[in-house]
Motif scaffolding. Sequence first.
Motif, mmCIF file in Angstrom:
data_model
loop_
_atom_site.group_PDB
_atom_site.id
_atom_site.type_symbol
_atom_site.label_atom_id
_atom_site.label_comp_id
_atom_site.label_asym_id
_atom_site.label_seq_id
_atom_site.Cartn_x
_atom_site.Cartn_y
_atom_site.Cartn_z
ATOM 1 N N ALA A 1 34.109 40.321 29.688
ATOM 2 C CA ALA A 1 35.289 40.825 30.401
ATOM 3 C C ALA A 1 36.445 41.072 29.440
ATOM 4 C CB ALA A 1 35.709 39.844 31.493
ATOM 5 N N ILE A 2 36.675 40.157 28.535
ATOM 6 C CA ILE A 2 37.758 40.327 27.566
ATOM 7 C C ILE A 2 37.465 41.501 26.652
ATOM 8 C CG2 ILE A 2 38.871 39.263 25.552
ATOM 9 C CD1 ILE A 2 38.748 36.603 27.114
ATOM 10 N N GLY A 3 36.198 41.667 26.266
ATOM 11 C CA GLY A 3 35.814 42.818 25.455
ATOM 12 C C GLY A 3 36.080 44.126 26.170
ATOM 13 N N VAL B 1 41.250 51.076 28.756
ATOM 14 C CA VAL B 1 41.838 50.148 29.739
ATOM 15 C C VAL B 1 43.329 50.005 29.468
ATOM 16 C CG1 VAL B 1 41.781 47.783 30.619
ATOM 17 C CG2 VAL B 1 39.658 48.960 30.089
ATOM 18 N N HIS B 2 43.713 49.968 28.194
ATOM 19 C CA HIS B 2 45.141 49.888 27.855
ATOM 20 C C HIS B 2 45.866 51.117 28.393
ATOM 21 C CE1 HIS B 2 44.880 46.746 24.440
ATOM 22 N NE2 HIS B 2 43.824 46.657 25.207
ATOM 23 N N ASN B 3 45.244 52.285 28.241
ATOM 24 C CA ASN B 3 45.852 53.515 28.750
ATOM 25 C C ASN B 3 45.986 53.481 30.268
ATOM 26 O OD1 ASN B 3 46.060 54.515 26.175
ATOM 27 N ND2 ASN B 3 44.194 55.729 26.295
ATOM 28 N N GLN C 1 27.170 30.971 33.566
ATOM 29 C CA GLN C 1 27.291 31.807 32.362
ATOM 30 C C GLN C 1 28.744 32.227 32.126
ATOM 31 O OE1 GLN C 1 24.601 32.382 30.447
ATOM 32 N NE2 GLN C 1 23.447 31.111 31.864
ATOM 33 N N ARG C 2 29.700 31.405 32.550
ATOM 34 C CA ARG C 2 31.100 31.810 32.542
ATOM 35 C C ARG C 2 31.632 32.146 31.158
ATOM 36 N NH1 ARG C 2 30.992 26.582 34.357
ATOM 37 N NH2 ARG C 2 31.663 25.013 32.870
ATOM 38 N N THR C 3 31.175 31.477 30.112
ATOM 39 C CA THR C 3 31.701 31.795 28.781
ATOM 40 C C THR C 3 31.243 33.184 28.331
ATOM 41 O OG1 THR C 3 29.870 30.579 27.783
ATOM 42 C CG2 THR C 3 31.940 29.406 28.052
#
Length: 164
Positions: free
Chosen positions: A70-72, A79-81, A62-64
């Motif tokens: 994960a990218i979401g 997460v940016h903070n 199910q890698r895609t």
Amino acid sequence: MAKAIRQINKAIPNSLEEQNQAVADIVKELAENREAVLAAIGVLKGLNDLTILEAANSLLEQRTEVAAIAIGQINQPAVHNIIKSAMGLFGFLSAMNPNELETMLQGVSHGIKRLSKTGHQGEKQSLWKMRKRLRSPEIRAAMTTMVDFMEGMGEVFLENNKKH
């Protein structure tokens, strides 16, 4: 006199011979690295018993979808903070003199130990006793350090207010 060689016949092994040679090479390597192979098999058996291999296999299948999730998650502002804060923290730590940082952290640690002792004992102190304690060299050193700290922090706050 010898006859001149005019044609060279290159022996090309067939697929069966290639397979037999490959199997022989593998068996030879297995025999030479017996302990490592047995240890690897033991690790794989342990991972299989814990169903970690099954989970890893499912992730790969199910890698895609997993990558999209994960990218979401990474694209969230929180997460940016965290990343920016971590970079700021590393910048702060790299700018500090290690000896000064060690002294400061030891002082904080020792102060917390003393604080926990006072908190457990629950001893109240009179204003007169507090005033006497303010004359001790340790308290005066800590107070001077804290005032210098607050002064430095205030300077940066004022500078940042001027910039913004």
